[in-house]
Design an enzyme around this catalytic site. Sequence first.
Site, PDB file in Angstrom:
ATOM      1  N   LYS A  32       0.818  -1.219   0.000  1.00  0.00           N
ATOM      2  CA  LYS A  32       0.000   0.000   0.000  1.00  0.00           C
ATOM      3  C   LYS A  32       0.850   1.267   0.000  1.00  0.00           C
ATOM      4  O   LYS A  32       0.506   2.250  -0.662  1.00  0.00           O
ATOM      5  CB  LYS A  32      -0.962   0.004   1.187  1.00  0.00           C
ATOM      6  CG  LYS A  32      -0.324   0.094   2.556  1.00  0.00           C
ATOM      7  CD  LYS A  32      -1.370   0.049   3.658  1.00  0.00           C
ATOM      8  CE  LYS A  32      -0.746   0.101   5.035  1.00  0.00           C
ATOM      9  NZ  LYS A  32      -0.021   1.345   5.300  1.00  0.00           N
ATOM     10  N   THR A  33       1.965   1.268   0.755  1.00  0.00           N
ATOM     11  CA  THR A  33       2.806   2.470   0.786  1.00  0.00           C
ATOM     12  C   THR A  33       3.427   2.715  -0.578  1.00  0.00           C
ATOM     13  O   THR A  33       3.577   3.862  -1.019  1.00  0.00           O
ATOM     14  CB  THR A  33       3.900   2.336   1.864  1.00  0.00           C
ATOM     15  OG1 THR A  33       3.288   2.028   3.118  1.00  0.00           O
ATOM     16  CG2 THR A  33       4.680   3.629   2.005  1.00  0.00           C
ATOM     17  N   ASP A 214      -3.965   7.098   4.371  1.00  0.00           N
ATOM     18  CA  ASP A 214      -3.460   5.763   4.667  1.00  0.00           C
ATOM     19  C   ASP A 214      -4.245   5.168   5.845  1.00  0.00           C
ATOM     20  O   ASP A 214      -4.749   5.913   6.692  1.00  0.00           O
ATOM     21  CB  ASP A 214      -1.971   5.861   5.018  1.00  0.00           C
ATOM     22  CG  ASP A 214      -1.290   4.507   5.066  1.00  0.00           C
ATOM     23  OD1 ASP A 214      -1.880   3.526   4.581  1.00  0.00           O
ATOM     24  OD2 ASP A 214      -0.163   4.430   5.594  1.00  0.00           O
ATOM     25  N   GLU A 215      -4.350   3.847   5.916  1.00  0.00           N
ATOM     26  CA  GLU A 215      -5.046   3.149   7.014  1.00  0.00           C
ATOM     27  C   GLU A 215      -6.457   3.719   7.216  1.00  0.00           C
ATOM     28  O   GLU A 215      -6.890   4.001   8.338  1.00  0.00           O
ATOM     29  CB  GLU A 215      -4.242   3.247   8.315  1.00  0.00           C
ATOM     30  CG  GLU A 215      -2.816   2.735   8.228  1.00  0.00           C
ATOM     31  CD  GLU A 215      -2.726   1.213   8.161  1.00  0.00           C
ATOM     32  OE1 GLU A 215      -3.772   0.554   8.007  1.00  0.00           O
ATOM     33  OE2 GLU A 215      -1.609   0.690   8.248  1.00  0.00           O
ATOM     34  N   GLN A 253      -8.552  -5.449   8.512  1.00  0.00           N
ATOM     35  CA  GLN A 253      -7.586  -5.047   9.534  1.00  0.00           C
ATOM     36  C   GLN A 253      -8.106  -3.895  10.396  1.00  0.00           C
ATOM     37  O   GLN A 253      -7.330  -3.139  10.973  1.00  0.00           O
ATOM     38  CB  GLN A 253      -6.253  -4.660   8.885  1.00  0.00           C
ATOM     39  CG  GLN A 253      -5.560  -5.813   8.184  1.00  0.00           C
ATOM     40  CD  GLN A 253      -4.179  -5.441   7.689  1.00  0.00           C
ATOM     41  OE1 GLN A 253      -3.219  -5.339   8.443  1.00  0.00           O
ATOM     42  NE2 GLN A 253      -4.067  -5.232   6.385  1.00  0.00           N
ATOM     43  N   ARG A 635       1.396 -11.081  10.112  1.00  0.00           N
ATOM     44  CA  ARG A 635       2.683 -10.454  10.438  1.00  0.00           C
ATOM     45  C   ARG A 635       3.841 -11.374  10.044  1.00  0.00           C
ATOM     46  O   ARG A 635       4.981 -10.943   9.941  1.00  0.00           O
ATOM     47  CB  ARG A 635       2.807 -10.165  11.935  1.00  0.00           C
ATOM     48  CG  ARG A 635       1.816  -9.192  12.569  1.00  0.00           C
ATOM     49  CD  ARG A 635       1.627  -7.931  11.783  1.00  0.00           C
ATOM     50  NE  ARG A 635       0.505  -8.072  10.866  1.00  0.00           N
ATOM     51  CZ  ARG A 635       0.295  -7.260   9.835  1.00  0.00           C
ATOM     52  NH1 ARG A 635       1.131  -6.282   9.586  1.00  0.00           N
ATOM     53  NH2 ARG A 635      -0.751  -7.429   9.038  1.00  0.00           N
TER      54      ARG A 635
END
Length: 700
Positions: A32-33, A214-215, A253, A635
């Site tokens: 995503k970044t 973001d997020e 998430q 993770r």
Amino acid sequence: MADAPSLNLAQMQAVHHLGGPCLVLAGAGSGKTRVITHKIQRLLQAGLAPSQIAAITFTNKAAQEMRERAKALVGGRAAKELVIATFHSLGVRMLREDGQALGLKPAFSILDSDDVLGQMREAGGTTDAKTARHWQWTISLWKNQGLTPEQGLAAAANEDERVAAIVWGKYQERLQAYQAVDFDDLIGLPVALLEKNPSVREKWQTSLRHVLVDEYQDTNAQQYQLLKLLVGGGDGKPSARPALFTAVGDDDQSIYGWRGATIDNLKRLPLDYPELTVIPLEQNYRSTSAILRAANAVIAANPKIFEKKLWSDLGEGEPVRVQPCDGEEHEAERAVARIQSLRAAGGSAAGGGLAWKDFAILYRANHQARAIEQKLRAAQIPYKVSGGQSYFDRAEIKDLCAWLRLLVNQDDDPAFLRAVTTPKRGIGHQTLGALGEFAGRWKVSMFEALFADSLEATMSKKALGSLHEFGRYVNELEHRARHTAGAEDAKTLLMGWLSDIGYEQHLRDHEESEKLATARWGNVLDFVDWIAKRCGGEIDATGGATFETERKTVLEVAQTISVILSLAERGDDQDVVTLSTLHAAKGLEWPHVILVGVNEGLLPFRSEETEGVDAADMAQRIEEERRLMYVGITRARRTLLVSWLSRRKRGREMVKGSPSRFIGEMKLDEATTKEDPREKLKALRAEFAARAAAAPKPAA
């Protein structure tokens, strides 16, 4: 310019969508970044100036990382001009520029959590920290929903909430009098600013031509409202002037409902913006297929807002292992043995093998770390606890740092407010309110204002006398700090200062127990010793050694307080095992992950507070806990071990434990999850070695 080869087809589609609102469903590990930074590059190519692009993150660390990655793509000059900020820091910028429309001076103070707690106690007339914290938490949730004190009172479901709403009204009066805001106001006040001032709203909509968030799944109601006001539209109707924004998030998430984040913002987005384009990113660049299969199986039990299924071309990898353990200590021993076994099989870091930092042990609640820390220390394995409280975040250390900051910079209004009220010295909120109003009118700091000749017209002689007494003491302390150097003299000065202000008694008067007050006073004495060493030229170096530098005055040490505080934040690149809650682990990744305590009652978490909750609310809580399990699984990059307790502690009792429902939902093949006998033998040897290291040594 051609697209970078690192972008896949879905990522390219997200980067090139410039003509309207866009939701990028970025699954865990899907880059995503990379999408956000490449989209910034594409917007610049399309003719936008760097200052017209805003990228909003949730942490300063994420903002810094995004700026560095943008710098690598678009160059340092353009990256410097981009508006890359958290929601809160963008709110500060808006209020500094235009807050006068709401009656705020540009140099308003921002209260931290401890400052707010003190004001809550004052507003509610209590010395009980637990009660004040409850008010603080309740009011924060109300603010994040966009409510006013009056609306909070009308919505109060019980007597506790009714009292909290009344306290909120008194607390807001204090904030206005002090020209101060709290953390939640940094979102709520910009929302009010844009809602009430069309010219200011037009200014910000014109200056920020494209907003990336973001997020996005972690936004609360007020943050979504701020986004809508910045980009325009959002009324559910197609617009001639399309809203230009890119929201990047993952409904799987969304794990922060307990602090006000709402997954409803994802549900509302296509309703508020019918022209919204939804682009899922499903290719995972982090984990093996075995790990992703378990993650997809778990999250499939939740209702879907948008369809998405992660996949990877990194190969099948090791099967996910499930391990029952006989209690917390046994679980900790097996976790340590797992790390030692994998290290032994993979070779040392020096030889190009596994480093300690390749491992993480994750858990649902902080208390689960205790047994693990003990076993890691016994095995001499270095570790860090992620998300744990920094020494400099303790309230007593913040109190003393506020005094030191005021000695260095008497224009520091937040430091002034904390120092003048900690400990109490008979200067009430009405006096400080009058002082704050006077300072705002004459555009000077509160400390400078207290010596103004005309201040006497605004308050009683007694109040003015108390302020002058405080001001004279600060000036005297500053003079002595400027001329006091050397460890012994510095310690004498600092202990005298603490005695003068009665700080030890303040701790004992305001703490919930004598034991806790004594522990906090011990932290204060450690802080005094720490400063004295620096005044004497002794610096603690890595490994506990010391080396000599030139002697400094107390004021010189205070002048470097920001540098000193940064020393408490160790770099992220330490070679240590990470211990972390699942919440704190979000956004991070490790080659090898051990997920411990995956029991019913721990994950999903149940407490006395969840008893009696209605079925619909309970279902939502279980869904969020399932998303937390999903976050934990994703993770891991190469291996994942999930352990559960056949017996576990509940209070002082040992009770029978059962595996979490989420373990069954992973749908693991029992045959593939069984440990290879050779690996099991290695693990047992490592476990016995860990036990031997932890055993008490016989007396010589």
